[in-house]
Scaffold this motif. Structure first.
Motif, PDB file in Angstrom:
ATOM      1  N   LYS A 110     -68.563  -3.762 -12.447  1.00  0.00           N
ATOM      2  CA  LYS A 110     -68.053  -4.080 -13.793  1.00  0.00           C
ATOM      3  C   LYS A 110     -67.630  -5.546 -13.899  1.00  0.00           C
ATOM      4  O   LYS A 110     -67.641  -6.119 -14.987  1.00  0.00           O
ATOM      5  CB  LYS A 110     -66.869  -3.171 -14.141  1.00  0.00           C
ATOM      6  CG  LYS A 110     -67.298  -1.776 -14.533  1.00  0.00           C
ATOM      7  CD  LYS A 110     -66.116  -0.953 -15.017  1.00  0.00           C
ATOM      8  CE  LYS A 110     -66.565   0.458 -15.360  1.00  0.00           C
ATOM      9  NZ  LYS A 110     -65.463   1.432 -15.302  1.00  0.00           N
ATOM     10  N   SER A 114     -68.337  -7.802 -17.584  1.00  0.00           N
ATOM     11  CA  SER A 114     -67.257  -7.728 -18.563  1.00  0.00           C
ATOM     12  C   SER A 114     -66.619  -9.096 -18.755  1.00  0.00           C
ATOM     13  O   SER A 114     -66.792 -10.012 -17.934  1.00  0.00           O
ATOM     14  CB  SER A 114     -66.222  -6.677 -18.148  1.00  0.00           C
ATOM     15  OG  SER A 114     -66.037  -6.674 -16.774  1.00  0.00           O
ATOM     16  N   ASP A 118     -61.325  -6.601 -20.221  1.00  0.00           N
ATOM     17  CA  ASP A 118     -62.139  -5.700 -19.384  1.00  0.00           C
ATOM     18  C   ASP A 118     -62.378  -6.316 -18.010  1.00  0.00           C
ATOM     19  O   ASP A 118     -62.352  -5.628 -16.986  1.00  0.00           O
ATOM     20  CB  ASP A 118     -63.493  -5.416 -20.048  1.00  0.00           C
ATOM     21  CG  ASP A 118     -63.346  -4.533 -21.267  1.00  0.00           C
ATOM     22  OD1 ASP A 118     -62.289  -3.881 -21.404  1.00  0.00           O
ATOM     23  OD2 ASP A 118     -64.281  -4.516 -22.097  1.00  0.00           O
ATOM     24  N   LEU A 119     -62.591  -7.626 -17.993  1.00  0.00           N
ATOM     25  CA  LEU A 119     -62.801  -8.320 -16.715  1.00  0.00           C
ATOM     26  C   LEU A 119     -61.513  -8.287 -15.887  1.00  0.00           C
ATOM     27  O   LEU A 119     -61.545  -8.025 -14.679  1.00  0.00           O
ATOM     28  CB  LEU A 119     -63.257  -9.761 -16.969  1.00  0.00           C
ATOM     29  CG  LEU A 119     -63.423 -10.646 -15.741  1.00  0.00           C
ATOM     30  CD1 LEU A 119     -64.430 -10.047 -14.752  1.00  0.00           C
ATOM     31  CD2 LEU A 119     -63.869 -12.053 -16.140  1.00  0.00           C
TER      32      LEU A 119
END
Ligand SMILES: N[C@@H](CCC(=O)N[C@@H](CS)C(=O)NCC(=O)O)C(=O)O
Length: 171
Positions: A110, A114, A118-119
């Protein structure tokens, strides 16, 4: 021995797990590099459910899902070396860490895709995953199985494969 073929992709950690298991056991195989934007007719035939790599074809029988493939390889060719411990409790431990790698390793993936919050969340989850392994994993042991490399190491090897690719993110 029936012919062994692997439909894989160089960038895929799932595919590389299978390559490592085949190489560790010295099983001869034919490798078919798939273009995921133009999948081969064989891939679509052998994996009609998910149409994904990796697919191991043993004789004419396809096996898919990387951890299922690794278990198949271990059961079909249990020696040279064995990639699961012989003791039932140690096997349960190995299976726990394989599941942990499968469930938590996705945070690393992820981090590639992202941005923003989100990151941040993915980075936090990835760090927690690594800290958990450091605290509760093999510790002083060389491998999850003790002195011997095993399927749990291959499961985490796939995460390491992702991590090294992360280094190139945003460059
Ligand atoms: N859970 C699967 C994941 C396999 C997977 O995600 N394969 C990707 C490449 S890394 C793929 O084939 N993607 C093609 C697609 O989604 O169409 C496994 O462990 O084998």
């Amino acid at each position: 021995m029936a012919e062994v073929k692997l439909h894989g992709g160089w960038a895929s950690p799932f595919s590389n797990k299978v390559v490592w298991a085949l190489k560790l056991k010295g099983i001869p195989y034919e490798y078919i590099e798939e273009d995921l934007y133009n999948k081969s007719a064989s891939l679509l035939k052998y994996n009609p459910v998910h149409k994904m790599i990796p697919v191991l074809v043993h004789g004419e029988k396809p096996v898919f899902e990387s951890m299922v493939i690794l278990e198949y390889i271990e059961e079909m060719w249990p020696h040279n070396p064995s990639l699961m411990p012989s003791d039932p409790y140690d096997r349960a431990q190995a299976r726990f860490w394989i599941k942990f790698a499968e469930d938590k390793g996705v945070a690393v993936w992820k981090m590639f895709f992202s941005t923003g919050q989100d990151l941040e969340n993915a980075m936090k989850a990835a760090l927690e995953m690594l800290q958990t392994v450091e605290k509760h994993g093999p510790g002083e042991k060389k491998f999850f199985n003790g002195d011997d490399i095993g399927l749990a190491n291959l499961a985490f090897g796939a995460i390491a494969y992702w991590l090294q690719s992360c280094v190139y993110r945003d460059r």
